[in-house]
Design a protein around this motif. Structure first.
Motif, PDB file in Angstrom:
ATOM      1  N   GLU A  43       0.664  -2.479  -0.367  1.00 31.79           N
ATOM      2  CA  GLU A  43       1.286  -3.800  -0.345  1.00 31.79           C
ATOM      3  C   GLU A  43       0.233  -4.898  -0.458  1.00 31.79           C
ATOM      4  O   GLU A  43       0.384  -5.854  -1.216  1.00 31.79           O
ATOM      5  CB  GLU A  43       2.097  -3.966   0.942  1.00 31.79           C
ATOM      6  CG  GLU A  43       2.810  -5.304   1.044  1.00 31.79           C
ATOM      7  CD  GLU A  43       3.602  -5.453   2.327  1.00 31.79           C
ATOM      8  OE1 GLU A  43       4.264  -6.488   2.494  1.00 31.79           O
ATOM      9  OE2 GLU A  43       3.549  -4.528   3.161  1.00 31.79           O
ATOM     10  N   ALA A  44      -0.880  -4.733   0.289  1.00 29.06           N
ATOM     11  CA  ALA A  44      -1.952  -5.723   0.216  1.00 29.06           C
ATOM     12  C   ALA A  44      -2.607  -5.711  -1.164  1.00 29.06           C
ATOM     13  O   ALA A  44      -2.940  -6.766  -1.721  1.00 29.06           O
ATOM     14  CB  ALA A  44      -2.993  -5.442   1.301  1.00 29.06           C
ATOM     15  N   PHE A  45      -2.761  -4.514  -1.730  1.00 24.21           N
ATOM     16  CA  PHE A  45      -3.383  -4.404  -3.056  1.00 24.21           C
ATOM     17  C   PHE A  45      -2.565  -5.164  -4.101  1.00 24.21           C
ATOM     18  O   PHE A  45      -3.107  -5.786  -5.014  1.00 24.21           O
ATOM     19  CB  PHE A  45      -3.499  -2.925  -3.448  1.00 24.21           C
ATOM     20  CG  PHE A  45      -4.210  -2.676  -4.742  1.00 24.21           C
ATOM     21  CD1 PHE A  45      -5.586  -2.794  -4.832  1.00 24.21           C
ATOM     22  CD2 PHE A  45      -3.491  -2.320  -5.882  1.00 24.21           C
ATOM     23  CE1 PHE A  45      -6.243  -2.557  -6.033  1.00 24.21           C
ATOM     24  CE2 PHE A  45      -4.130  -2.090  -7.080  1.00 24.21           C
ATOM     25  CZ  PHE A  45      -5.517  -2.207  -7.158  1.00 24.21           C
ATOM     26  N   SER A  46      -1.257  -5.123  -3.960  1.00 29.47           N
ATOM     27  CA  SER A  46      -0.398  -5.790  -4.947  1.00 29.47           C
ATOM     28  C   SER A  46      -0.525  -7.305  -4.891  1.00 29.47           C
ATOM     29  O   SER A  46      -0.162  -7.998  -5.841  1.00 29.47           O
ATOM     30  CB  SER A  46       1.061  -5.387  -4.732  1.00 29.47           C
ATOM     31  OG  SER A  46       1.565  -5.950  -3.531  1.00 29.47           O
ATOM     32  N   THR A  47      -1.062  -7.834  -3.786  1.00 31.82           N
ATOM     33  CA  THR A  47      -1.167  -9.287  -3.641  1.00 31.82           C
ATOM     34  C   THR A  47      -2.553  -9.824  -3.982  1.00 31.82           C
ATOM     35  O   THR A  47      -2.790 -11.026  -3.899  1.00 31.82           O
ATOM     36  CB  THR A  47      -0.826  -9.706  -2.199  1.00 31.82           C
ATOM     37  OG1 THR A  47      -1.837  -9.194  -1.312  1.00 31.82           O
ATOM     38  CG2 THR A  47       0.534  -9.180  -1.778  1.00 31.82           C
ATOM     39  N   LEU A  48      -3.466  -8.924  -4.350  1.00 30.67           N
ATOM     40  CA  LEU A  48      -4.831  -9.365  -4.640  1.00 30.67           C
ATOM     41  C   LEU A  48      -4.866 -10.270  -5.863  1.00 30.67           C
ATOM     42  O   LEU A  48      -4.036 -10.164  -6.768  1.00 30.67           O
ATOM     43  CB  LEU A  48      -5.737  -8.156  -4.873  1.00 30.67           C
ATOM     44  CG  LEU A  48      -5.994  -7.245  -3.673  1.00 30.67           C
ATOM     45  CD1 LEU A  48      -6.893  -6.093  -4.083  1.00 30.67           C
ATOM     46  CD2 LEU A  48      -6.617  -8.014  -2.525  1.00 30.67           C
ATOM     47  N   SER A  49      -5.863 -11.115  -5.872  1.00 29.25           N
ATOM     48  CA  SER A  49      -6.111 -11.969  -7.035  1.00 29.25           C
ATOM     49  C   SER A  49      -7.620 -11.980  -7.247  1.00 29.25           C
ATOM     50  O   SER A  49      -8.330 -12.833  -6.707  1.00 29.25           O
ATOM     51  CB  SER A  49      -5.576 -13.383  -6.794  1.00 29.25           C
ATOM     52  OG  SER A  49      -5.849 -14.210  -7.917  1.00 29.25           O
ATOM     53  N   LEU A  50      -8.117 -10.993  -7.986  1.00 27.76           N
ATOM     54  CA  LEU A  50      -9.553 -10.826  -8.172  1.00 27.76           C
ATOM     55  C   LEU A  50      -9.968 -11.248  -9.576  1.00 27.76           C
ATOM     56  O   LEU A  50      -9.251 -10.972 -10.547  1.00 27.76           O
ATOM     57  CB  LEU A  50      -9.944  -9.358  -7.941  1.00 27.76           C
ATOM     58  CG  LEU A  50      -9.655  -8.806  -6.538  1.00 27.76           C
ATOM     59  CD1 LEU A  50      -9.951  -7.320  -6.487  1.00 27.76           C
ATOM     60  CD2 LEU A  50     -10.463  -9.545  -5.495  1.00 27.76           C
TER      61      LEU A  50
END
Length: 405
Positions: A256-263
């Motif tokens: 879930e956290a990975f889906s919200t990343l903005s790298l």
């Protein structure tokens, strides 16, 4: 004749008949007896055959028939074996003690709840295999019936005398017994256990992409109202110029956290080998992800990946291409690297045998990938050829990763 009875034992039919007689006995087993011509040509062998059967009478009786009256004289030869009951046939295969133990266990199960008798009839050999553990599993199933939505982790379960490791090791049987209880109160619940509480083995793969109800443990938890640890994604930021978490470059987060990343990366490399993942050198604008395996739900939710070039480096075998095919169902832009015929043929000395090659029809491969997959699938290079990614020399791999830009 003994082989026939052994087969009946192996299917569980004899044990079922002991627990719940179905009117099959007395059972008559026809015998292929010598003909009059055989008596004329080899009387000694026919006589020895008959003597062996007459000598084994005990678990069965023999029905005889007259043979050879008009040629060599009347001979009474065995025509059929008659088993009076299932216990007699069980005695022939030497399983009387096991049958007695089965009856003891089945009655103990039924004393816990009458619904468990149906499970014993369905899975008699499993009951024998489990022994007293079946009774413990039944106690857990009864607890699950009385606590349908526990809302805790399996490790938190406190049933006297039951360790949570036991539950983890017997999930399938516990689910089957729980389903037997449901079938007793809800006729519509009757059906295979894996439909109500799925617990079959997941396909090979790593943590990446395993959905909440994909692994056996996760499906068990979901089916019985337990909590389950979230799926995880491990990644390395290969660009030292991009800030992340202080000096941390190798990070594991929930899907879930990975889906919200903005790298600020434009390139993502997925590799299934841990050493390859750890050894990848610094690369500008690049992120490495460890593990692919089957199923990519965690990547499906990461919409930001759609704007990236995504590379997949898997094993050069049929399952490597099958995983690539499934990954493209989530991210069609994925490009394979080091999964070509030149790499395969250049490392013939490192080939191993793939344990269970895939025979699936794959529709998302490029023409070149599809041709190589089919040749691997059809054993064009040898039986079940496999080149594991960790066996590709590092200089060869880095050169091709550099040219894949």
């Amino acid at each position: 004749m003994r082989a026939q009875s052994q087969k009946a034992w192996g299917s569980g039919a004899l044990l079922r008949e002991v627990l719940e007689p179905g009117g099959l006995y007395p059972r008559r087993r026809p015998l292929k007896r010598p003909t009059a011509a055989t008596l004329r040509s080899d009387y000694a062998a026919a006589s020895a055959w008959a003597a062996e059967l007459f000598g084994a009478v005990g678990p069965f009786s023999l029905e005889t028939a007259e043979v050879g009256r008009t040629t060599v004289g009347a001979n009474q030869l065995p025509a059929a074996a008659i088993f009076a009951d299932a216990e007699a046939e069980i005695a022939l295969v030497g399983k009387a003690k096991e049958a007695a133990r089965f009856l003891e266990l089945a009655r103990a199960l039924a004393s816990l709840h009458s619904s468990f008798r149906a499970w014993a009839l369905k899975r008699p050999l499993k009951l024998l295999e489990l022994g007293a553990d079946a009774l413990t599993a039944a106690r857990v199933a009864l607890w699950l019936r009385d606590n349908p939505e526990p809302g805790i982790y399996v490790r938190q379960l406190g049933i006297p005398g039951v360790h949570t490791k036991f539950i983890e090791n017997h999930r399938a049987v516990i689910s089957e017994l729980a389903l037997a209880l449901r079938a007793n109160s809800e006729p519509s619940a009757i059906g295979p256990a894996d439909e109500a509480f799925p617990d079959s083995s997941a396909e090979p793969g790593s943590l990446l992409g395993l959905t909440q109800a994909r692994t056996p443990a996760a499906r068990f938890a979901a089916g019985h109202g337990f909590l389950h640890p979230p799926e995880l994604v491990r990644f390395r930021l290969l660009d030292p110029a991009v800030p992340l978490l202080g000096q941390a470059r190798d990070v594991t987060v929930t899907a879930e956290a990975f889906s919200t990343l903005s790298l600020p990366v434009t390139r993502v490399l997925i590799t299934e080998n841990l050493v390859n993942f750890l050894a990848l050198p610094e690369r500008s604008d690049t992120l490495a992800i460890y593990g692919g395996g089957y199923g990519f739900s965690s990547l499906r939710d990461a919409g930001w990946l759609l704007g990236c070039e995504v590379l997949y480096w898997g094993d050069l075998d049929t399952h490597g291409f099958r995983i690539l095919d499934q990954l493209r169902a989530v991210h069609p832009q994925v490009v394979s690297v080091l999964m070509d015929e030149a790499t395969l043929l250049a490392h013939r000395d490192a080939w191993v045998r793939e344990p269970t090659p895939s025979k699936a029809v794959l529709s998302r491969l490029t023409a070149e990938e599809s041709a190589l997959y089919e040749r691997l699938r059809d054993d064009a290079f040898g039986v079940a050829v496999r080149l594991e990614q960790e066996l590709v020399p590092w200089d060869w791999a880095l050169e091709r990763l550099d040219t894949s830009r």
